[in-house]
Write a protein that holds these residues in place. Structure first.
Motif, PDB file in Angstrom:
ATOM      1  N   LEU A 642       1.231  -0.996   0.311  1.00  0.00           N
ATOM      2  CA  LEU A 642      -0.014   0.220   0.022  1.00  0.00           C
ATOM      3  C   LEU A 642       0.842   1.287   0.201  1.00  0.00           C
ATOM      4  CD1 LEU A 642      -2.350   0.823   0.274  1.00  0.00           C
ATOM      5  CD2 LEU A 642      -2.673   1.291   2.663  1.00  0.00           C
ATOM      6  N   GLU A 643       1.641   1.296   0.808  1.00  0.00           N
ATOM      7  CA  GLU A 643       3.007   2.540   0.949  1.00  0.00           C
ATOM      8  C   GLU A 643       3.725   2.970  -0.655  1.00  0.00           C
ATOM      9  OE1 GLU A 643       6.481   4.430   2.946  1.00  0.00           O
ATOM     10  OE2 GLU A 643       5.343   3.278   3.255  1.00  0.00           O
ATOM     11  N   ALA A 644       3.635   1.965  -1.226  1.00  0.00           N
ATOM     12  CA  ALA A 644       4.350   1.609  -2.808  1.00  0.00           C
ATOM     13  C   ALA A 644       3.551   2.413  -3.544  1.00  0.00           C
ATOM     14  CB  ALA A 644       4.470  -0.216  -3.266  1.00  0.00           C
ATOM     15  N   ARG A 645       2.299   2.182  -3.333  1.00  0.00           N
ATOM     16  CA  ARG A 645       1.116   2.141  -3.902  1.00  0.00           C
ATOM     17  C   ARG A 645       1.226   4.085  -4.401  1.00  0.00           C
ATOM     18  NH1 ARG A 645       0.441  -1.381  -8.464  1.00  0.00           N
ATOM     19  NH2 ARG A 645      -0.009  -3.104  -7.595  1.00  0.00           N
ATOM     20  N   VAL A 646       0.729   4.048  -2.965  1.00  0.00           N
ATOM     21  CA  VAL A 646       0.568   5.412  -2.199  1.00  0.00           C
ATOM     22  C   VAL A 646       1.813   6.436  -3.275  1.00  0.00           C
ATOM     23  CG1 VAL A 646       0.431   7.259  -0.716  1.00  0.00           C
ATOM     24  CG2 VAL A 646      -0.324   5.131  -0.469  1.00  0.00           C
ATOM     25  N   ARG A 647       3.655   5.999  -2.933  1.00  0.00           N
ATOM     26  CA  ARG A 647       4.284   6.440  -3.096  1.00  0.00           C
ATOM     27  C   ARG A 647       3.780   7.056  -4.812  1.00  0.00           C
ATOM     28  NH1 ARG A 647       7.037   9.163   0.956  1.00  0.00           N
ATOM     29  NH2 ARG A 647       7.048   7.820   2.712  1.00  0.00           N
ATOM     30  N   LEU A 648       3.229   6.137  -5.751  1.00  0.00           N
ATOM     31  CA  LEU A 648       3.370   6.273  -7.093  1.00  0.00           C
ATOM     32  C   LEU A 648       2.289   7.178  -7.109  1.00  0.00           C
ATOM     33  CD1 LEU A 648       2.742   2.113  -8.312  1.00  0.00           C
ATOM     34  CD2 LEU A 648       5.340   4.419  -8.405  1.00  0.00           C
ATOM     35  N   GLU A 649       0.701   7.379  -6.435  1.00  0.00           N
ATOM     36  CA  GLU A 649       0.531   7.941  -5.921  1.00  0.00           C
ATOM     37  C   GLU A 649       1.071   9.555  -6.717  1.00  0.00           C
ATOM     38  OE1 GLU A 649      -3.394   7.893  -4.451  1.00  0.00           O
ATOM     39  OE2 GLU A 649      -3.599   5.704  -5.106  1.00  0.00           O
ATOM     40  N   ARG A 650       2.296   9.934  -5.267  1.00  0.00           N
ATOM     41  CA  ARG A 650       2.444  11.420  -5.155  1.00  0.00           C
ATOM     42  C   ARG A 650       3.941  11.216  -6.317  1.00  0.00           C
ATOM     43  NH1 ARG A 650       1.902  12.928  -0.441  1.00  0.00           N
ATOM     44  NH2 ARG A 650       4.064  13.398   0.609  1.00  0.00           N
ATOM     45  N   ARG A 651       4.168  10.407  -7.187  1.00  0.00           N
ATOM     46  CA  ARG A 651       5.057  10.241  -7.900  1.00  0.00           C
ATOM     47  C   ARG A 651       6.382  10.505  -6.897  1.00  0.00           C
ATOM     48  NH1 ARG A 651       4.073   7.786 -12.687  1.00  0.00           N
ATOM     49  NH2 ARG A 651       5.737   9.429 -13.384  1.00  0.00           N
ATOM     50  N   GLU A 652       6.221  10.228  -5.870  1.00  0.00           N
ATOM     51  CA  GLU A 652       7.961   9.838  -5.280  1.00  0.00           C
ATOM     52  C   GLU A 652       8.025   8.459  -5.635  1.00  0.00           C
ATOM     53  OE1 GLU A 652       6.537   9.961  -1.376  1.00  0.00           O
ATOM     54  OE2 GLU A 652       5.627  12.068  -1.210  1.00  0.00           O
ATOM     55  N   LEU A 653       8.903   8.208  -6.648  1.00  0.00           N
ATOM     56  CA  LEU A 653       9.754   7.078  -7.532  1.00  0.00           C
ATOM     57  C   LEU A 653      10.214   6.808  -6.579  1.00  0.00           C
ATOM     58  CD1 LEU A 653       9.210   7.728 -11.072  1.00  0.00           C
ATOM     59  CD2 LEU A 653       7.005   6.975  -9.713  1.00  0.00           C
ATOM     60  N   ALA A 654      11.626   6.834  -6.170  1.00  0.00           N
ATOM     61  CA  ALA A 654      12.785   6.336  -5.527  1.00  0.00           C
ATOM     62  C   ALA A 654      12.180   4.971  -4.143  1.00  0.00           C
ATOM     63  CB  ALA A 654      13.607   7.334  -4.532  1.00  0.00           C
ATOM     64  N   GLU A 655      10.899   6.151  -3.069  1.00  0.00           N
ATOM     65  CA  GLU A 655       9.964   5.757  -2.255  1.00  0.00           C
ATOM     66  C   GLU A 655       9.667   4.935  -2.708  1.00  0.00           C
ATOM     67  OE1 GLU A 655      10.478   9.159  -2.388  1.00  0.00           O
ATOM     68  OE2 GLU A 655      11.549   9.903  -1.058  1.00  0.00           O
ATOM     69  N   ALA A 656       8.633   4.598  -3.291  1.00  0.00           N
ATOM     70  CA  ALA A 656       8.085   3.445  -4.540  1.00  0.00           C
ATOM     71  C   ALA A 656       8.833   1.861  -4.598  1.00  0.00           C
ATOM     72  CB  ALA A 656       7.271   3.943  -5.467  1.00  0.00           C
ATOM     73  N   GLU A 657      10.370   2.605  -5.482  1.00  0.00           N
ATOM     74  CA  GLU A 657      10.610   1.808  -5.791  1.00  0.00           C
ATOM     75  C   GLU A 657      11.741   0.666  -4.536  1.00  0.00           C
ATOM     76  OE1 GLU A 657      14.538   0.585  -8.202  1.00  0.00           O
ATOM     77  OE2 GLU A 657      14.230   2.591  -7.938  1.00  0.00           O
ATOM     78  N   ALA A 658      12.089   1.402  -3.320  1.00  0.00           N
ATOM     79  CA  ALA A 658      11.785   1.043  -1.761  1.00  0.00           C
ATOM     80  C   ALA A 658      10.787  -0.217  -1.222  1.00  0.00           C
ATOM     81  CB  ALA A 658      12.556   2.161  -1.198  1.00  0.00           C
ATOM     82  N   ALA A 659       9.835   0.424  -0.831  1.00  0.00           N
ATOM     83  CA  ALA A 659       8.780  -0.339  -1.007  1.00  0.00           C
ATOM     84  C   ALA A 659       8.412  -1.536  -1.604  1.00  0.00           C
ATOM     85  CB  ALA A 659       7.661   0.352  -0.832  1.00  0.00           C
ATOM     86  N   SER A 660       8.564  -1.163  -2.996  1.00  0.00           N
ATOM     87  CA  SER A 660       8.243  -2.476  -3.448  1.00  0.00           C
ATOM     88  C   SER A 660       9.649  -3.730  -3.889  1.00  0.00           C
ATOM     89  CB  SER A 660       8.381  -2.087  -5.096  1.00  0.00           C
ATOM     90  OG  SER A 660       8.659  -3.259  -5.933  1.00  0.00           O
ATOM     91  N   ALA A 661      10.292  -3.011  -2.783  1.00  0.00           N
ATOM     92  CA  ALA A 661      11.881  -4.333  -3.707  1.00  0.00           C
ATOM     93  C   ALA A 661      11.214  -4.541  -1.996  1.00  0.00           C
ATOM     94  CB  ALA A 661      12.984  -3.668  -3.300  1.00  0.00           C
ATOM     95  N   GLU A 662      11.262  -4.272  -0.641  1.00  0.00           N
ATOM     96  CA  GLU A 662      10.209  -4.640  -0.035  1.00  0.00           C
ATOM     97  C   GLU A 662       9.695  -5.714   0.226  1.00  0.00           C
ATOM     98  OE1 GLU A 662      11.031  -5.822   4.123  1.00  0.00           O
ATOM     99  OE2 GLU A 662      12.574  -4.532   3.277  1.00  0.00           O
TER     100      GLU A 662
END
Length: 863
Positions: A642-662
């Motif tokens: 869910l955090e990765a999805r929220v980061r994607l909506e906010r275009r925070e791609l680095a944080e989204a990639e880190a969450a996706s890796a987790e």
């Protein structure tokens, strides 16, 4: 002998009148919606008293004494216990006899000014009703014993019971053949969906009554002289037994079979009769099994293990035993429904009106005296089994009543007058005086004395129905109406205290009073908390009490504590309050923490609802805290996702990639991990890599609809529209419901739109809205119609969408409709002003615009 006293060989017309009244009870009670409605108690008492009076007058005119069997004593003792439980006791004596009742008085009633003497019963109106019922049963039994001294009358009464059961079974079969799911096509059961539609809304009660009537029918068939006279009883037995099977009551079927087998064993000395009983049972099983084989198989599959039986019927037995231990003199006959919530340890959806166990029913409501009462009834029943000279009909009665009694270990059929009166009248046919004693005028009771007692008891029963008219449902509905209509608080409080005085153990009345004080504002918030506290004393898992407490605490400014109450309401079974009210009122991370459920299984749903609330900053802060708290739980993966999805909506791609890796680290083989990874790659501009990730999943997840939809969505975004439709076509056979099919049509429509084929896109979106009607889908259809200059059709689509929106959200849509209608009028006026064929040519041109535009991209895919 004087002419005023007919010969004993003739039956008095008064006795015949008593027999007729008893027959009316046997027929009328089952037809009166299974005798479940409260209004049945009035006719029951009147008819029972009338039958007793007529039987006494008939005995007096025939110069016979009245015989009172041993089984009459438990009935009389039960009525006496009800009366004793209604005697108001001073506080000191109440504390000695029932500490639980004294505790309820001190905590619930005294703070409200209701400090007078209290009875042992915690719901006096219910006990008044039970007093009336016990007296009615006693009067019915006494009258039936006198009537059954005649062999013909005895057979007529048992025949009435047998044919009543058969008629009810036929009624159910007719409803099934006609496909009616309401009684007589008019009466609908509100809280029940019986498999076989009859006046009995509860299939267990239907099976219990039909099981008794079918067994008695079989006994009458075997005791008939000649085959011709036995045929109607055999048919009645077959119909009643078939009705038992079609009821799909597992307990009813099991104990009906047990009763018939017990009857066969009682007749074991007569092999011909024993074989006829078994043959009849086999016929019932064959016919019923043929008619309801599929339904029976499905029903029996739900009880294929001891664990499932424990979950369905036995899980409350320990709690019921604790109630019985806490009330050695009983909590009050009939008071179980209002008192039991105090002892429940987990939230429940439905209210338990009865323990569904006859032994525990008596143990909880009568206490130790109730168990002694049960022992007396069993002893009296055993005396009947030991009687000599019983015929097949009498053995059938004993077998049927015995099976019905065992069924009560898992049901409460005898708590309703239909089955109870049938059982007592049937037992009276066996408990009558011995036939050989008629000429000897056996010692008994003077009819005049019994008549006086019967009249007095009838009067007492009728008087008992007056306070017994108040029920929990009526009291709650009355007070709820006052609260809902925002009546003056003084009026609500006065009426509420009067109802609480009648039903002191009802937690719902405390909830309603608390809600009334909450609605009055901050000045009454403290009083609302007091009512919520008392409600929780009466029901520790009462979600409504936590709701009232939460609102009161918010009024008092105790926000963190209020959200803690909201969470407790959620855990007590009120999730709607959490999503509709609590989440919207939370302002800080601390309040969200207080609101978060303790169990990990609810945290993902909580997070999804919080995401819908729209506060992304608070959501991210809460996710960081929740991931740490529930790190060891499997649900933590969903939180990272869910955090990765929220980061994607906010275009925070680095944080989204880190969450996706987790997510990939915690769930490397999950499909959702790959789908999230593909979305992150696409957001980073690596569309080809994302496409490769999704295409590589094909062999691992063949036919997976979610993967295919994600792949098609990405292909449309990359302009590979034809390949997107191919991906959708591959999983088309696996789309199993309207919601998924609507998504398929929407993706198909998006692919056509990307190519510029708006007419084809319109057809796909129309298919989607037919599968899953929604405002946004109708508006999409309207935009496509508008782009094709089909203004009238676009206006119709907008109107359809507006019907699915609340009134307050229709303003913009109505303006859209007005604009579309104006455009349509302008087009029509332009046509009317045109001359010659120019208008027709203009109309054809406008209609062809969309098709011409669609033709532009037919030669190849969009880049």
């Amino acid at each position: 002998m004087s002419s005023a006293f007919p010969s004993r060989s003739r039956t008095s017309r008064y006795t015949l009148g008593a027999e007729a009244v008893l027959a009316v009870l046997l027929v009328g009670l089952p037809l009166s919606l299974g005798s479940a409605p409260l209004w049945v108690h009035g006719p029951l008492v009147v008819l029972a008293g009338l039958a007793c009076v007529l039987a006494c007058v008939g005995a007096w005119r025939q110069r016979r004494s009245l015989h009172l069997p041993v089984l009459a004593l438990p009935l009389g003792a039960g009525a006496l216990l009800c009366a004793l439980q209604l005697v108001p006791l001073p506080p000191g004596l109440l504390a000695v006899l029932s500490p639980e009742a004294a505790g309820l008085r001190d905590f619930v009633l005294v703070p409200l000014g209701l400090d007078g003497p209290r009875p042992l019963s915690m719901d006096p109106p219910a006990t008044w009703r039970e007093l009336a019922r016990h007296l009615a049963y006693l009067l019915t039994f006494v009258a039936a014993v006198q009537v059954c001294r005649s062999g013909r009358a005895r057979r007529r009464l048992l025949s009435t019971l047998a044919f009543t059961g058969a008629a009810i079974a036929v009624l159910g079969l007719v409803h099934a053949l006609l496909g009616l799911d309401t009684l007589f096509g008019v009466i609908a059961f509100v809280h029940a969906r019986p498999p076989l539609v009859t006046p009995f809304g509860n299939p267990n009660h239907l099976a219990a009554f039909l099981g008794l009537s079918a067994t008695v029918s079989l006994g009458l068939a075997l005791s008939s002289e000649g085959r011709t006279r036995a045929v109607p009883y055999v048919l009645a037995s077959l119909l009643g037994g078939t009705g038992v099977l079609l009821s799909l009551s597992r307990g009813g079927i099991a104990f009906f079979v047990f009763g018939v087998l017990a009857f066969a064993l009682l007749l074991a000395r007569t092999w011909r009769r024993w074989g006829m009983v078994l043959l009849c049972l086999l016929a019932v099983l064959a016919v019923g099994g043929l008619l309801a084989s599929e339904h029976l198989a499905a029903e029996l599959e739900t009880a294929d293990s001891v664990e499932e039986l424990r979950q369905s019927k036995l899980q409350q037995w320990p709690e019921l035993a604790s109630v019985a231990r806490a009330h050695p003199l009983g909590l009050g006959r009939g008071a179980f429904e209002s008192v039991f919530p105090r002892y429940q340890t987990r939230p429940v959806i439905n209210t338990s009106t009865h323990p569904e166990n006859g032994v525990l029913q008596l143990a909880t409501e009568f206490g130790v005296p109730g168990l002694l009462l049960l022992a007396g009834m069993l002893w009296g029943f055993g005396q009947l089994l030991r009687r000599e000279g019983l015929g097949a009909a009498e053995w059938a009665v004993l077998a049927g009543v015995g099976a019905l009694g065992l069924h009560e270990l898992f049901d409460f059929s005898l708590e309703l007058p239909a089955s109870a009166v049938a059982a007592w009248v049937a037992l009276a046919s066996v408990a009558r005086p011995e036939d050989r004693q008629r000429a000897e005028a056996p010692r008994g009771h003077a009819p005049s004395r019994v008549l006086a007692v019967g009249v007095a008891l009838t009067g007492v029963a009728l008087v008992a129905l007056v306070p017994g008219w108040s029920t929990l449902d009526r009291a709650e509905a009355e007070l709820g109406a006052l609260v809902t209509t925002r009546a003056p608080l003084a009026e609500v409080r006065a009426r509420g205290l009067a109802l609480i005085d009648r039903h002191p153990a009802d937690h719902a009345l405390q909830d309603l009073m608390g809600l009334a004080h909450v609605n009055a504002g901050r000045a009454e918030a403290a009083e609302a908390l007091a009512f919520a506290n008392r409600a929780l004393f009466l029901n520790p898992v009462d979600a409504w009490a936590h709701r009232v407490a939460a609102r009161a605490l918010l009024s008092l400014g105790q926000r963190t504590q209020a959200f803690l109450e909201y969470r407790l309401a959620f855990e007590a079974g009120d999730p709607a309050l959490m999503w509709s009210e609590a989440l919207g009122r939370a302002r800080t991370l601390e309040e969200l923490r207080a609101l978060t459920p303790d169990t990990a299984r609810h945290v993902v749903t909580f997070a999804s609802q919080l995401q819908r609330a729209g506060n992304r900053e608070m959501l991210l802060s809460w996710l960081a805290w929740a991931r740490e708290r529930f790190d060891a739980a499997p649900e933590a993966v969903r939180l990272w996702e869910l955090e990765a999805r929220v980061r994607l909506e906010r275009r925070e791609l680095a944080e989204a990639e880190a969450a996706s890796a987790e997510v990939s680290r915690r769930a490397p083989d999950a499909l959702s991990s790959y789908l999230l990874r593909a979305d992150v790659l696409h957001a980073q501009g690596l569309g080809d890599e994302a496409l490769a990730v999704l295409e590589a999943l094909g062999p691992r997840f063949p036919g997976n609809v979610e993967r295919a939809f994600a792949l098609a969505r990405l292909q449309v975004a990359l302009g590979l529209t034809r390949r997107a439709r191919e991906s959708l076509q591959q999983v088309n056979p696996f789309v199993s419901n309207d919601s998924l099919r609507a998504q398929l049509y929407m993706l198909e429509g998006a692919s056509y739109e990307r190519e510029g084929l708006r007419a084809r896109a319109l057809e796909s979106w129309k298919s989607a809205v037919r599968m899953q009607p929604g405002g946004s889908l109708w508006f999409k259809v309207a935009r496509l119609h508008e782009s094709l200059h089909q203004f009238d059709a676009a206006a119709r689509a907008v109107r359809e969408g507006l019907l699915l929106l609340p009134e307050e959200q229709r303003g913009e849509g109505e303006a859209w409709v007005a604009r579309l209608e104006a455009a349509e009028r302008q087009r029509v006026e332009a046509r009317s002003r045109s001359r010659g064929g120019s208008g027709a040519e203009e109309d054809l041109l406008l209609r062809a615009l969309g098709a011409e535009e669609d033709m532009g991209t037919l030669e190849g895919e969009a880049p």
